[in-house]
Design an enzyme around this catalytic site. Structure first.
Site, PDB file in Angstrom:
ATOM      1  CD  GLU A  43       4.302  -6.141  -7.957  1.00  0.00           C
ATOM      2  OE1 GLU A  43       3.627  -5.115  -7.797  1.00  0.00           O
ATOM      3  OE2 GLU A  43       4.146  -6.923  -8.915  1.00  0.00           O
ATOM      4  CG  ASP A  68       1.133  -6.933   0.280  1.00  0.00           C
ATOM      5  OD1 ASP A  68       1.283  -6.582   1.472  1.00  0.00           O
ATOM      6  OD2 ASP A  68       0.771  -6.148  -0.612  1.00  0.00           O
ATOM      7  CG  ASP A  95       9.156  -9.614   6.549  1.00  0.00           C
ATOM      8  OD1 ASP A  95       9.715  -9.215   5.503  1.00  0.00           O
ATOM      9  OD2 ASP A  95       9.467  -9.198   7.669  1.00  0.00           O
ATOM     10  CG  ASP A 118       4.089   2.348   5.542  1.00  0.00           C
ATOM     11  OD1 ASP A 118       4.404   3.555   5.684  1.00  0.00           O
ATOM     12  OD2 ASP A 118       3.275   1.765   6.275  1.00  0.00           O
ATOM     13  CE  LYS A 122       3.464   9.946  13.553  1.00  0.00           C
ATOM     14  NZ  LYS A 122       2.644   9.456  14.699  1.00  0.00           N
ATOM     15  CG  ASP A 154       3.122   8.822  -2.738  1.00  0.00           C
ATOM     16  OD1 ASP A 154       3.734   7.879  -2.177  1.00  0.00           O
ATOM     17  OD2 ASP A 154       2.054   9.286  -2.275  1.00  0.00           O
ATOM     18  NE  ARG A 187      -8.895   1.734  -6.215  1.00  0.00           N
ATOM     19  CZ  ARG A 187      -9.723   1.091  -5.410  1.00  0.00           C
ATOM     20  NH1 ARG A 187     -10.976   1.470  -5.332  1.00  0.00           N
ATOM     21  NH2 ARG A 187      -9.322   0.069  -4.679  1.00  0.00           N
ATOM     22  CG  PHE A 188      -1.315   4.487  -3.441  1.00  0.00           C
ATOM     23  CD1 PHE A 188      -1.686   4.669  -2.119  1.00  0.00           C
ATOM     24  CD2 PHE A 188      -0.050   4.897  -3.832  1.00  0.00           C
ATOM     25  CE1 PHE A 188      -0.805   5.246  -1.205  1.00  0.00           C
ATOM     26  CE2 PHE A 188       0.831   5.479  -2.936  1.00  0.00           C
ATOM     27  CZ  PHE A 188       0.450   5.645  -1.618  1.00  0.00           C
TER      28      PHE A 188
END
Length: 204
Positions: A43, A68, A95, A118, A122, A154, A187-188
Site C-alpha cells: 500500500e 508512506d 519512498d 497526491d 499543476k 477524487d 475522512r479525506f
C-alpha cells in the site's frame, strides 16, 4: 520524509522497536520472513492508517507492507496496528519507489493499493505523479502475473491520466470499477464527496 508535527502518542509508537517498522535497506529483510509467507500487498500512502487497518483485519490471509513518507501518519498506523493486535502488517517510512527498486524481488508481490495519491494538479508538477509509464513498469516487474493494482482518486484529471497510462501499458489490463465494498470511506474521501468531487476507482 514529511515530518510535520508528531504527537506524543505518535512519537511513542515510532519509538517502540518491535519489528513492525522496517528500515529502508535494512539487512536481513525478506517478505517471507517478515510476513510468514503470506501473499503480500504493497500500500503506497495511507494517511492515518484507519482504512489500512480495517482492510488488514478483513483479510488476515494477506500480508500488507504499508509505505508512506508522512511521519505522523506512520505513528498513527503503528499505534492502530498494535491496538488491533495485527501480525499481517509491516510499515516503512520511505519512498515506495525506492523500496520497490532496492528491497523487493522481481515477481514477488500479490498486488498494490494506491488510494488518493497526491494529484499534483499543476501541469509543471505532473511529472511527480506516481502513475506514469515508467512507474507502471517498475510495479509490473515486482508483481506476480496474477497481481492486482487498485487505485482511487477524487481528482478527475488524474483519473484520466491513470486510465491513459495503464490502458496503454503492456503489463497491465483493467479499467474503472464500482467502488469496492471492502475499501472503507476515509475522512479525506468523505470531505471530497461533501465537496461534490466524484470518486473514481480502478483495478488493473
Amino acid at each position: 520524509p514529511r515530518r510535520g508535527r508528531v504527537t506524543p502518542r505518535q512519537a511513542a509508537a515510532l519509538d517502540l522497536h518491535d519489528g513492525l517498522l522496517i528500515e529502508l535497506g535494512g539487512r536481513g529483510f525478506s517478505l517471507e520472513g517478515e510476513l510468514a509467507g503470506l501473499p503480500v500487498i504493497v500500500e503506497i500512502g495511507f494517511g492515518t492508517g484507519a482504512a489500512t487497518v480495517t482492510m488488514a483485519q478483513q483479510r488476515l490471509d494477506l500480508g500488507l507492507l504499508a509505505i508512506d513518507v508522512h511521519t505522523p501518519g506512520i505513528g498513527d498506523l503503528l499505534h492502530r496496528v498494535r491496538a488491533a493486535g495485527l501480525t499481517n502488517v509491516r510499515v516503512m517510512e520511505a519512498d515506495a519507489l525506492e523500496v520497490l527498486r532496492a528491497m523487493i524481488p522481481e515477481g514477488s508481490l500479490a498486488g498494490y493499493r494506491l488510494y488518493f495519491p497526491d494529484p499534483w494538479p499543476k501541469a509543471r508538477h505532473h511529472k511527480r505523479r506516481l502513475v506514469t509509464p515508467e512507474h507502471a513498469t517498475l510495479l509490473g516487474t515486482r508483481a506476480k502475473p496474477s497481481a492486482t493494482w487498485d487505485l482511487a482518486t477524487d481528482w478527475a484529471p488524474y483519473a484520466e491520466q491513470m486510465l491513459a497510462v495503464l490502458d496503454a501499458h503492456p503489463m497491465w489490463e483493467g479499467g474503472v470499477i464500482a467502488r469496492p465494498r471492502e475499501r472503507p470511506i476515509t475522512r479525506f474521501e468523505q470531505t471530497a464527496l461533501d465537496q461534490g468531487r466524484e470518486i473514481t476507482d480502478l483495478r488493473y
